[in-house]
Design an enzyme around this catalytic site. Sequence first.
Site, PDB file in Angstrom:
ATOM      1  N   GLU A 271      -3.060  19.656   2.694  1.00 12.25           N
ATOM      2  CA  GLU A 271      -3.402  18.272   2.349  1.00 12.25           C
ATOM      3  C   GLU A 271      -2.387  17.676   1.387  1.00 12.25           C
ATOM      4  O   GLU A 271      -2.064  16.490   1.457  1.00 12.25           O
ATOM      5  CB  GLU A 271      -4.789  18.222   1.706  1.00 12.25           C
ATOM      6  N   ASP A 407       7.043  -0.533  -8.730  1.00 10.48           N
ATOM      7  CA  ASP A 407       6.153  -1.402  -7.979  1.00 10.48           C
ATOM      8  C   ASP A 407       4.950  -1.607  -8.888  1.00 10.48           C
ATOM      9  O   ASP A 407       4.077  -0.750  -8.989  1.00 10.48           O
ATOM     10  CB  ASP A 407       5.738  -0.747  -6.657  1.00 10.48           C
ATOM     11  N   ASN A 476       7.359  -8.321  -1.592  1.00  8.10           N
ATOM     12  CA  ASN A 476       6.354  -7.783  -0.677  1.00  8.10           C
ATOM     13  C   ASN A 476       6.020  -8.902   0.308  1.00  8.10           C
ATOM     14  O   ASN A 476       5.713 -10.026  -0.112  1.00  8.10           O
ATOM     15  CB  ASN A 476       5.118  -7.348  -1.473  1.00  8.10           C
ATOM     16  N   PHE A 481      -0.206 -11.543   2.226  1.00  8.78           N
ATOM     17  CA  PHE A 481       0.337 -11.694   0.871  1.00  8.78           C
ATOM     18  C   PHE A 481       1.855 -11.710   0.905  1.00  8.78           C
ATOM     19  O   PHE A 481       2.486 -10.877   1.562  1.00  8.78           O
ATOM     20  CB  PHE A 481      -0.141 -10.538  -0.018  1.00  8.78           C
TER      21      PHE A 481
END
Length: 552
Positions: A271, A407, A476, A481
């Site tokens: 995982e 970010d 972005n 958006f």
Amino acid sequence: MPKEKYEPPDPRRMYTIMSSEEAANGKKSHWAELEISGKVRSLSSSLWSLTHLTALHLSDNSLSCIPSDIAKLHNLVYLDLSHNQIQSLPAELGNMVSLRELHLNYNQLRVLPFELGKLFQLQTLSLKGNPLTQDILNLCLEPDGTRRLLNYLLDNLSVSTEQPPPRSWIMLQEPDRTRPTALFSVMCYNVLCDKYATRQLYGYCPSWALNWDYRKKAIIQEILSCNADIISLQEVETEQYYSFFLVELKERGYNGFFSPKSRARTMSEQERKHVDGCAIFFKTEKFTLVQKHTVEFNQLAMANSEGSEAMLNRVMTKDNIGVAVLLELRKELIEMSSGKPHLGTEKQLILVANAHMHWDPEYSDVKLVQTMMFLSEVKNIIDKASRSLKSSVLGECGTIPLVLCADLNSLPDSGVVEYLSTGGVETNHKDFKELRYNESLTNFSCNGKNGMTNGRITHGFKLKSAYENGLMPYTNYTFDFKGIIDYIFYSKPQLNTLAILGPLDHHWLVENNISGCPHPLIPSDHFSLFAQLELLLPFLPQVNGIHLPGRR
């Protein structure tokens, strides 16, 4: 997608005719729906000027074709063309991306344009009673038939769009020729982790163009084309860091450091491979790694909650992280910048930090607290390094310079950016949402514990953004958006920005009806930032009272 709830038009359409008296009294009519009926054979071109329309009812007419100008009705969410004699649909219909319902029952359609697949917000596509091919009809009959058919059409739509023009290189100032300097370039790029690149989030992008094996080629091509000296990446999958990014970049003279988000520590090895995190790469011919650090925000929240429920319930539950590397500039970088032999003996260090803050717009408080935590830890790293390496690394500015890539998931008018760019933020700033953080926030003041002054939390850096004054309209770019949320900050007065890579050509996006990214020609929903920075170096010792800047 779609995220907004759609309310279909009321089938019991009510008509109200304005009286001459109402018109004379100046009553305004407000109508967003239009019905045309009566076996109409052709449509007036003036219809396409009614761009305010949200619903257009054209059923039960004798229309044999639909003009491409129908795409001018960009606000339509409902279009009924049933019970006509339509034999073909214009490709431009695919640009009407606001559509939620498209009714085409009982026409003479034998084929559908692949462009219909671009209608990613469509919830109902009615096609009964058309002589369509069996494979199309079978798709329509499957569970979630509309979605499956749209995916099929979009995945088979050929990409005719030409590559975007190269982004322009914008010079901001000339290098300082009066003193020794070192020039280096920095890239900041959110590469969009594979597990987040889903059709649910990016329904406007074909599934093959969302596939990581396709996107990673364009991503690494963009990274390598910039040839940055320092590369900061967000949303890097753990397995892809080791098997792809590190392999590709080591071949080109880079070394790197990576940390996954905090959830990885509780996962199985399998995982853990798919957890994303932050990475920093640097050219080994220009920098030597001195230290590397990981900053886990949930651990800091737990250790500094001071009884704040908001800190425990809102901040501690988010597993975002930041990373930082302390780099020593190699003599070769200084000599390349100056064109002269470097005769100084002092080490010149720089700290490069990279972070990815929480994404949800409803958690502006969390983003702001995470940013404060990160800057506080960065300050601690710099202070400890300065003490342990003594004055030989500090030069005349007294501290190690900082480059911060992130970010921030925060717009330029946010508390996060205000905090970074102005040196502090009020404790009652609206982004804290009136939640009780005060006691715990004092721990993150970069001026030391209890470092609040007049209800304001401050930090000790003088930070400036490399992309100021609207140089990038957005970093972005999705359907829902478009905005600036990625940043490169650097500390003054040691560092200056000489040049930056400008934005993607907006006209190219508009002309090609690109409503969001990723796109077959744009591999991430973020655009990279790229800046050339100038580091002002200490003067060499004086000779007869005169500085000798690199013996030039």
